[in-house]
Design a protein around this motif. Structure first.
Motif, short mmCIF file in Angstrom:
data_model
loop_
_atom_site.label_atom_id
_atom_site.label_comp_id
_atom_site.label_asym_id
_atom_site.label_seq_id
_atom_site.Cartn_x
_atom_site.Cartn_y
_atom_site.Cartn_z
N ASP A 3 -12.55 -26.30 -4.12
CA ASP A 3 -13.88 -26.89 -4.12
C ASP A 3 -14.49 -26.76 -5.51
O ASP A 3 -14.71 -25.65 -5.99
CB ASP A 3 -14.73 -26.17 -3.08
N PRO A 4 -14.76 -27.87 -6.19
CA PRO A 4 -15.29 -27.79 -7.56
C PRO A 4 -16.62 -27.06 -7.63
O PRO A 4 -16.92 -26.40 -8.62
CB PRO A 4 -15.42 -29.25 -7.98
N SER A 5 -17.42 -27.18 -6.54
CA SER A 5 -18.72 -26.51 -6.60
C SER A 5 -18.54 -25.01 -6.58
O SER A 5 -19.45 -24.25 -6.89
CB SER A 5 -19.62 -26.98 -5.46
N ARG A 6 -17.32 -24.54 -6.20
CA ARG A 6 -17.07 -23.09 -6.25
C ARG A 6 -16.31 -22.74 -7.52
O ARG A 6 -16.59 -21.76 -8.17
CB ARG A 6 -16.25 -22.67 -5.05
N ILE A 10 -21.17 -22.47 -9.58
CA ILE A 10 -22.52 -22.99 -9.77
C ILE A 10 -23.54 -21.88 -9.56
O ILE A 10 -23.46 -21.12 -8.60
CB ILE A 10 -22.79 -24.15 -8.79
N LEU A 106 -23.50 -28.94 -12.07
CA LEU A 106 -22.05 -28.86 -12.27
C LEU A 106 -21.72 -28.53 -13.72
O LEU A 106 -20.86 -27.69 -13.99
CB LEU A 106 -21.40 -30.20 -11.88
N LEU B 524 -24.62 -32.16 -3.34
CA LEU B 524 -23.63 -31.41 -4.13
C LEU B 524 -22.87 -30.44 -3.22
O LEU B 524 -23.46 -29.61 -2.55
CB LEU B 524 -24.36 -30.62 -5.23
N LEU B 531 -18.48 -35.39 -4.91
CA LEU B 531 -18.59 -34.23 -5.79
C LEU B 531 -17.73 -33.07 -5.30
O LEU B 531 -17.54 -32.11 -5.99
CB LEU B 531 -20.05 -33.80 -5.90
N ALA B 532 -17.26 -33.18 -4.06
CA ALA B 532 -16.38 -32.15 -3.53
C ALA B 532 -15.24 -32.84 -2.81
O ALA B 532 -15.25 -32.94 -1.59
CB ALA B 532 -17.12 -31.20 -2.61
N THR B 534 -12.32 -32.26 -2.00
CA THR B 534 -11.47 -31.57 -1.02
C THR B 534 -12.32 -30.77 -0.05
O THR B 534 -13.51 -30.60 -0.24
CB THR B 534 -10.50 -30.62 -1.74
N GLN B 535 -11.67 -30.30 0.96
CA GLN B 535 -12.35 -29.54 2.00
C GLN B 535 -13.00 -28.27 1.47
O GLN B 535 -12.40 -27.53 0.72
CB GLN B 535 -11.32 -29.12 3.07
#
Lengths: 116, 544
Positions: A3-6, A10, A106, B524, B531-532, B534-535
């Motif tokens: 997960d890019p947000s992880r 952030i 991001l 987000l 923006l995400a 994948t799971q």
């Protein structure tokens, strides 16, 4: 984690305080708060009249068409107008602001990721 | 035991078979596309905004909306329309306060949103309890309604009708999951809109397409003993009760789990928001047309038609269809009756399928995964299997209660209760979880408990339930509200506040309000968002 947000770690606190996010919240509030107050007042005004001013609501505007029915129809118009207004504002104003706020969060996250 | 009651409507049987065949074909198609939890609970988030708008309408417009409101308008006039207004304006509440935020913050159930930043297990348990309470009352009400209607319209025995409804509902959910349920709801919405539009055109054609003439004829058809009026007060005689009902209607929809989970089926928050607007137009148009059906029934069936329309005037719309088609015994009359009966049946099926799906999600995704398995990662397969078993069990219980309770169960009481619980327990907790920084686990649990308990308690002591329908005054002399909303909704909010103040401060918890807030407002990190890509894995088990 994928997960890019992880991945980018952030800083949610910073994101929440970023001017871009504040802009989004302020813009949305400028419409949603008065909009909610308006539709609830108009709706409960109608309900209160139906409850407490039965004779007025039953009085005829034109032949069999009553004040009550006309006021009920204004509720339908209100839903349509507020719904479309919100949709339009959301597309034109909130979506770009939300995209900006998300991008800032991001980018800040990636920056942090590189440094640490 | 004879399966069939006295007379079976053959035209109705044929049209029923066609509609059921179509829904089964869709279920088969959907079952081939079933890949895991995401498709079972959220149709792979592949539903477009327009499709979802139709599906929301199909999910929302129950037989109570179609036959019930038309019947209320037929018997009582204006007061029936009051319900329509509340049911519709409620979508502004959903749109302004919840739709996009739900989509951005949740995964499969409303408990996802509630437990996002709260202590997972208690928050999930509370939300699942709210969901299951609402779904249970609403489901049993719909099943009993289905039994009564199919018995009257097609000629099946009550228990057979309930069983048939239950079996098809379970078929859609168990084999086709959300994808099949969605398409059943879309087809139902189309059938319902086409059916009611044709009926309205017939009605308006008889009065020269002049609605005012329709009102006049309806009013001329009232007798001194009839309750019909073009003004308010004939059905809802107590003003404070009218206000109380009004509050529950406008806030209740925003707490109905089967409606809220529909937002998880679209790709993003934007689609969620657009789908509400689509639904608003369909549902608004539907309720306007319902008035033509109700007033038309009064104008053409008159006071003599009241007895034939049965309890609450539920059969007013089918009887009117028969009249418009040429009358009883004519081919046109029987055919029109059969079409409207099939539409009513499809209407019920789509709603009960949505309800069972939301309840099975609460059991599998909330209670099983998070509480029984304590949040340890589960395979998709296990979650779906548990959901299927849960759906079967919930369906079987609902069928059993509906058959054992029979026609004696008070349908409007249970629907009223479902809306009261939704507005008093689910809505306050959800709204505050999304917007109030200080809100905590204790607040959510207390709020849901206050909302559920006060709604049920107040409905039980309401005069129409205890001592009974014909009683003068209530069990408690001073309390005579039929609708608890005006007390139970503030109590729900008060419970949230009280629990929050007494509970421990959680503003520094692992997943913060900041994260939920930014995520719900911007999308987000939302499930399946751009923006995400994948799971997002479910949160690691809470450390105790």
């Amino acid at each position: 984690m994928s997960d890019p947000s992880r991945d980018s770690r952030i800083d949610w606190k910073a994101a929440e305080q970023s001017p871009e996010f504040r802009d989004l919240i302020a813009a949305r509030r400028r419409f949603v708060v008065p909009g909610t107050i308006f539709f609830l007042s108009w709706y409960f005004g109608f309900i209160l009249l139906a409850g407490y001013a039965k004779d007025f609501m039953a009085s005829s505007v034109y032949e069999g068409l009553t004040v009550g029915y006309c006021l009920a129809l204004t509720q339908f118009v209100m839903v349509a107008v507020l719904g479309l207004m919100y949709l339009k504002r959301a597309q034109n104003v909130y979506d770009p602001l939300a995209a900006k706020a998300a991008q800032v969060a991001l980018d800040a996250g990636r920056e942090q990721g590189r440094r640490s | 035991m004879s399966v069939l009651a006295a007379s079976v409507n053959v035209e109705a049987l044929i049209i029923f078979a066609f509609v059921l065949g179509l829904t089964l074909a869709i279920t088969y198609w959907a079952s081939k596309r079933m890949t895991g939890s995401d498709s079972f609970f959220a149709a792979g988030r592949s539903i477009t905004a327009f499709q979802n708008g139709l599906a929301i309408s199909g999910d929302y417009l129950s037989a109570a909306s179609f036959l019930g409101i038309a019947g209320l308008i037929f018997i009582f006039g204006f007061d029936g329309f009051l319900y329509s207004v509340g049911f519709l304006v409620a979508f502004l509440t959903v749109m302004f306060l919840l739709a996009e935020r739900m989509r951005n913050a949740g995964k499969y159930t409303i408990a996802d949103v509630l437990s996002f930043r709260l202590n997972e297990r208690p928050a999930r348990t509370a939300a699942a309890a709210g969901t299951l309470t609402v779904a249970a009352f609403y489901l049993i009400a719909q099943m009993v309604g289905a039994g009564v209607l199919i018995q009257a319209l097609v000629g099946f025995d009550f228990s057979v009708a309930v069983l048939l409804t239950g079996v098809f509902m379970l078929c859609y959910v168990i084999f086709g999951g959300m994808l099949a349920t969605t398409w059943v709801q879309i087809i139902k919405a189309c059938l319902l809109m086409v059916g009611i539009t044709i009926m309205s055109l017939f009605v308006l054609g008889k009065v020269g397409f002049n609605p005012v003439e329709l009102f006049n004829r309806a009013e001329r058809n009232t007798t001194p003993e009839s309750t019909f009026s073009l003004g308010p007060g004939t059905f809802l005689s107590s003003p404070i009760d009218t206000v109380s009902l009004g509050i529950a209607l406008v806030l209740g929809t925003a707490g109905l789990p089967h409606i809220l989970i529909r937002f998880f089926t679209v790709p993003d928050g934007k689609a969620a928001r657009s789908s509400v607007v689509v639904a608003m137009f369909i549902i608004g148009g539907f309720y306007i047309l319902t008035t033509f059906i109700g007033f038309g029934a009064r104008a053409f069936l008159g006071q003599e038609g009241v007895e034939a329309a049965g309890t609450g005037g539920n059969l007013a719309a089918p009887n009117l269809a028969q009249f418009l088609g040429g009358g009883e015994g004519t081919f046109g009359g029987d055919l029109f009756l059969a079409v409207i009966a099939a539409v009513a049946f499809a209407t019920i099926l789509a709603v009960v399928a949505g309800l069972v799906l939301s309840a099975s999600g609460a059991v599998a995704h909330d209670i099983w995964t998070s509480i029984v398995r304590k949040g340890k990662p589960q395979s998709d397969k296990e979650e779906v299997t548990v959901a299927r078993i849960a759906a079967a069990a919930i369906g079987a219980i609902a069928i059993a209660i509906a058959i054992i309770g029979g026609e004696g169960l008070n349908v409007s009481f249970m629907v009223g209760l479902a809306f009261a619980v939704a507005a008093s327990a689910n809505f306050p907790a959800l709204l505050l979880a999304l917007t109030w920084r200080r809100f905590n686990t204790a607040g959510a649990v207390t709020g849901v408990a206050f909302g559920v308990i006060s709604s049920i308690f107040l409905v039980i002591i309401s005069p129409k339930v205890w001592p009974g329908a014909d009683a003068e005054g209530g069990l408690l002399g001073f309390y005579d509200l039929a609708n608890p909303g005006i007390i139970s909704i503030p109590l729900g909010f008060f419970g949230c506040w009280l629990g929050t103040m007494l509970g421990k401060d959680e503003t520094t918890s692992e997943r913060s309000f900041d994260e939920l807030y930014v995520r719900s407002e911007t999308g987000l990190g939302a499930e399946g968002s751009v923006l995400a890509p994948t799971q997002v894995p479910d949160r690691a088990p809470a450390t105790v």
